[in-house]
Scaffold this motif. Structure first.
Motif, PDB file in Angstrom:
ATOM      1  N   TRP A 190     -26.776  -5.889 133.896  1.00 44.59           N
ATOM      2  CA  TRP A 190     -26.399  -5.107 133.726  1.00 44.59           C
ATOM      3  C   TRP A 190     -26.706  -3.757 134.770  1.00 44.59           C
ATOM      4  N   GLY A 191     -28.123  -4.172 134.928  1.00 44.40           N
ATOM      5  CA  GLY A 191     -29.428  -2.707 135.576  1.00 44.40           C
ATOM      6  C   GLY A 191     -29.617  -3.850 136.601  1.00 44.40           C
ATOM      7  N   GLY A 192     -30.127  -3.259 137.457  1.00 44.85           N
ATOM      8  CA  GLY A 192     -31.335  -4.020 138.508  1.00 44.85           C
ATOM      9  C   GLY A 192     -32.688  -4.209 138.034  1.00 44.85           C
ATOM     10  N   GLY A 193     -33.436  -3.479 137.636  1.00 45.05           N
ATOM     11  CA  GLY A 193     -34.647  -2.882 136.515  1.00 45.05           C
ATOM     12  C   GLY A 193     -34.615  -3.935 135.559  1.00 45.05           C
ATOM     13  N   TYR A 194     -34.196  -4.296 134.920  1.00 43.73           N
ATOM     14  CA  TYR A 194     -33.937  -5.881 134.492  1.00 43.73           C
ATOM     15  C   TYR A 194     -34.042  -7.161 134.604  1.00 43.73           C
ATOM     16  N   GLY A 195     -33.526  -7.228 135.693  1.00 43.40           N
ATOM     17  CA  GLY A 195     -33.083  -8.243 136.370  1.00 43.40           C
ATOM     18  C   GLY A 195     -34.148  -8.825 136.715  1.00 43.40           C
ATOM     19  N   PRO A 233     -30.553 -12.454 140.330  1.00 43.50           N
ATOM     20  CA  PRO A 233     -29.677 -11.779 139.058  1.00 43.50           C
ATOM     21  C   PRO A 233     -28.388 -11.578 139.527  1.00 43.50           C
ATOM     22  N   LEU A 322     -32.585  -5.940 124.781  1.00 42.83           N
ATOM     23  CA  LEU A 322     -33.359  -4.682 125.103  1.00 42.83           C
ATOM     24  C   LEU A 322     -34.080  -3.287 124.346  1.00 42.83           C
TER      25      LEU A 322
ATOM     26  N   SER B  46     -36.526   2.299 138.135  1.00 42.37           N
ATOM     27  CA  SER B  46     -35.619   1.818 137.549  1.00 42.37           C
ATOM     28  C   SER B  46     -34.862   3.172 136.961  1.00 42.37           C
ATOM     29  N   ASN B  48     -31.908   2.337 135.625  1.00 45.24           N
ATOM     30  CA  ASN B  48     -31.355   2.528 133.881  1.00 45.24           C
ATOM     31  C   ASN B  48     -32.728   1.807 133.113  1.00 45.24           C
ATOM     32  N   ILE B  49     -33.927   1.579 133.751  1.00 47.79           N
ATOM     33  CA  ILE B  49     -35.081   0.645 132.513  1.00 47.79           C
ATOM     34  C   ILE B  49     -35.454   2.353 131.949  1.00 47.79           C
ATOM     35  N   TYR B  97     -42.785   3.015 135.665  1.00 46.53           N
ATOM     36  CA  TYR B  97     -42.840   1.205 135.460  1.00 46.53           C
ATOM     37  C   TYR B  97     -41.955   1.521 136.791  1.00 46.53           C
ATOM     38  N   GLU B  99     -41.549  -1.160 140.415  1.00 47.41           N
ATOM     39  CA  GLU B  99     -41.057  -2.105 141.165  1.00 47.41           C
ATOM     40  C   GLU B  99     -42.539  -2.751 142.530  1.00 47.41           C
ATOM     41  N   HIS B 138     -33.237  -4.862 144.701  1.00 48.35           N
ATOM     42  CA  HIS B 138     -32.850  -3.770 143.523  1.00 48.35           C
ATOM     43  C   HIS B 138     -33.753  -1.969 144.349  1.00 48.35           C
TER      44      HIS B 138
END
Lengths: 371, 371
Positions: A190-195, A233, A322, B46, B48-49, B97, B99, B138
Motif C-alpha cells: 500500500w506504501g512504497g517504503g514497506y515495499g 513490489p 506492520l 518514506s 508511509n513508514i 529511515y 533509502e 519509490h
C-alpha cells in the motif's frame, strides 16, 4: 527408572509439567492451560516454555493434538516422542523445544525418517557457552557442538526456528498453506517504503523478489494509475480506493512467475492505527470509533480475500500487520488466513518453508496434493 | 528548486507527506496521525513508514518532538535535517529511515558530529538488489554499496536498526534508560527454559551473561529454596510467591557485576495468558476474569518495581513479555518502564546501546550524568 522398568512402566520426566492429548481429552498439566485443539504436536524439554506455547497458541491460531513436557528425560527421550508423533496420522506438524540431545544417532535416524513425511520444527536452545551453562542447571542436558547440531539439522530436513515464538508461526503456516513450488515472491504494498523493506528482508532470507509477466503488468495497467511503478513490489501508492486491492492481489497470485504472495498494508490492524487517529485533536471521540470500525470491517473482508486467493491459486498468499497488532493476527487465524506480526517473521518463515520443499524434492519425497 | 531558491524558499520533498513540530503544534501531515509529544525527532524518506511510526509510537511509548517526510529530497537533504535535529536541545534521540544518501561526505561529517552528542538511529533500506530496485521506483534514491554504508555507520557512531519497528524500541530505550557501563547482563527468570533462551540470545548479540558476586549469591540463598541454580540466570523455578521477585531483582540490580538487568516472566501480559486460562473447561467465566485482573494488577505493580530499580541502581533494568503482548508494552511505557515484545528485541536493542557507549568512550565523549 529401574523400578519402573521392572514394573513395565514408562517414565515421562523427571522435572515435567505433564502431558496433553486432545483425542482422549487428557489434560494432565501443571498450569491450568487449555490448548485449542488442532493438528500440531509438541515435545518440550522446558515445561514452562511448552505450556506457554500451548496457551499462546490460542492467541496466534495454533491448535494442538498432543503435548509432552519431557523434562530431564531419564527414561523416554525426545527422539522417541518425535517418532511417536511421526507415526500418528492426526499429527500434521511436529514442534520440539530441545536443550540437549542424548542419543544422537537415534535422534538423527528418527528425524530423517519423520521429516520426509511431515515438517519437524525444532528450536535448539543452549547454543552459546552461557546458554549451555544455563541449560545444565535447568534440564541437565548434555549438549553437542553447535556446528554439529546445525549440520545434523540440514542433513535430516529439520526446520530450525529462530525464536521460540517462531515455532508457532512456522506451525501455523505449514498447517494452513499449500507448499510453495519455489522461492519467487510477489509483493503487493500500500506504501512504497514497506515495499523496499520487504524486498530487502525477503532477499536477505534467500527468497527472490520476482519479475511479473508482461501479461500481469498489462492487467495491472488497467487498474492502477499511469504513474504506477510497473514492477514488483506492486505499489498502490496509498490509494484510498479499497476496491483496487483484491483484483491486484488476484493478478499477482495468478502470475506464473510467483510461488508466494505477500500483501503489506492489506490488513491494517485497527487497534494501533485507530489509536493514533482517535487522538487527533480535530476529531471527536465518535469519529475515532467510526474510523476504527471501518478499518476493522475492511480487515475482516480482506482476510476473506486472503483465504479465497489461497484456495483459488493453490499457493501461499499471506499478509503482514506492520504494527505487530496481535489482535488481527488472532482474528485472521480464526478465519483461516495468515497475518504475520512483522515483515521479518514472514521472510524467515516462508524461506524455511521453501527450503523444506527443496529438501523434500532432493529426496524425491514431494507428493501431489491428496484431495 | 531554482524558482524556490530565487524566492528564498527551502523545499521539503517532493513526494512528501508533510512535517510535524510539537513545540509549535504544527501538524501538516497527509494522514490524520497525531503523535504523542516527546523527545524524539524523525526524518523519513518514506512518508508511509514515517507517519506509521508516528502513529505506532503512541502504542509502544515513543513521543515525538519533530518529524519530516523528506521524500525525494530535491532541495533539502537528510543530512541537513539530521544536523538541525542535532542542534536542537529539545531533541534527545534522532531516527532516520533512509533509502539513499546523496551527499555522502556531508552526511558522514554531520553524522559523526551529531552522534557524539545524541543517539542517531538509522534504518537503511535498499540493502539488496531487489531492495535497490524497489527504492529506485519509490524515492528514486541513489544507493551506495552496502559494505560502504555499514563502514560509514561504524565510523560515525550511527546505530543501525535491524527492523523498522526496532527504531522505536531503540528510541524508547535511549530516552528512558541510563547508559549502561558495560556489557554484563544479569537475568531474572520465572522459568528455566526462558533463561536458556535469553542466555543464548544475549551472548549471540555480543552481550555477556555475567557471574554474580558471592555476596549476591548468599543473599539470594536467604530468599530462594535450597535447590535453586546458584547462578545467573537466577531461576525462580515457577514459584507462586510473588513477594520473592522484587527482592531478587533488587539483588541482581545492586550487584557490581551487572551493567544491565533483564527480567523474564516478571511482566506476564494478562491478555494472552488469561486467554488460555479462561478457556480451561473446569473454570467458570468469572474465574477467568479473576485470573485476568489478578495478573493485570501484578503486572502494574511490577512495572512500578522496574521504574524504582532503574532509579535506585542507575542502570537499565528492563522486562520482556514472552507472548508479545503489545498491551503490556504500552501500559509499561505509560508508567515509564520498558517491556520488550520479545527476548530477541531486548538482546538486539541493549547490545546496540552498549556498542554506542563503547563508541562514545573511545571518542572520549562519555560525560557524567547532569542532574
Amino acid at each position: 527408572v529401574k523400578i519402573a522398568r521392572r514394573g513395565g512402566l514408562l517414565l515421562v520426566g523427571p522435572n515435567t509439567m505433564g502431558v496433553y492429548s486432545a483425542p482422549v481429552n487428557l489434560r494432565a498439566l501443571m498450569p491450568p492451560v487449555s490448548p485449542v485443539k488442532g493438528e500440531v504436536a509438541l515435545v518440550s524439554q522446558s515445561g514452562n516454555i511448552g505450556t506457554n506455547l500451548l496457551g499462546f497458541g490460542s492467541t496466534v491460531g495454533v491448535g494442538f493434538d498432543k503435548f509432552v513436557s519431557s523434562g530431564n528425560e531419564a527414561d523416554i527421550e525426545c527422539y522417541e516422542y518425535i517418532a511417536y508423533f511421526g507415526a500418528d496420522p492426526k499429527v500434521k506438524v511436529i514442534l520440539a523445544y530441545l536443550e540437549g540431545i542424548r542419543s544422537g544417532r537415534r535422534f538423527m535416524r528418527v528425524a530423517e525418517e519423520v521429516s520426509e513425511r511431515k515438517p519437524l520444527i525444532v528450536y535448539k536452545a543452549g547454543r552459546t557457552r552461557a546458554g549451555v551453562r544455563a541449560a545444565r542447571s535447568h534440564s541437565g542436558a548434555l549438549i553437542g557442538s553447535n556446528e554439529v547440531v546445525r549440520a545434523v539439522f540440514r542433513q535430516t530436513g529439520i526446520i530450525e526456528a529462530s525464536t521460540v515464538n517462531e515455532m508457532l508461526d512456522l506451525a501455523k503456516t505449514f498447517v494452513r498453506m499449500p507448499l510453495p513450488n519455489g522461492r519467487r515472491v510477489g509483493i503487493l504494498t500500500w506504501g512504497g517504503g514497506y515495499g523496499v523493506v520487504a524486498s530487502d528482508a525477503f532477499e536477505e532470507a534467500g527468497l527472490e523478489v520476482t519479475s511479473l509477466t508482461e501479461e500481469s503488468l498489462r492487467e495491472l495497467d488497467k487498474i492502477l494509475p499511469p504513474y504506477w511503478s510497473r514492477g514488483n513490489p506492486v505499489d498502490l501508492v496509498g490509494t484510498f480506493d479499497r476496491q483496487i486491492q483484491p483484483p491486484c492481489l488476484d493478478i499477482i497470485a495468478r502470475d506464473e512467475n510467483t510461488d508466494i504472495v505477500v500483501a503489506l498494508g492489506f490488513i491494517v490492524g485497527s487497534g494501533a492505527f485507530a489509536g493514533s487517529y482517535r487522538s487527533a485533536p480535530w476529531r471527536k471521540e465518535e469519529e475515532g470509533e467510526i474510523v476504527k470500525s471501518w478499518l476493522s470491517k475492511a480487515d475482516e473482508e480482506n482476510m476473506d480475500v486472503l483465504v479465497e486467493m489461497v484456495r483459488k491459486h493453490s499457493k501461499p498468499v499471506v499478509a503482514v500487520t506492520l504494527t505487530t497488532d496481535m489482535d488481527v493476527v488472532r482474528r485472521a487465524a480464526e478465519k483461516g488466513a495468515i497475518v504475520y506480526p512483522t515483515i521479518e517473521t514472514a521472510a524467515s518463515v516462508l524461506s524455511k518453508m521453501v527450503r523444506y520443499v527443496e529438501y523434500l524434492r532432493r529426496r524425491g519425497k514431494l507428493r501431489m496434493v491428496e484431495d
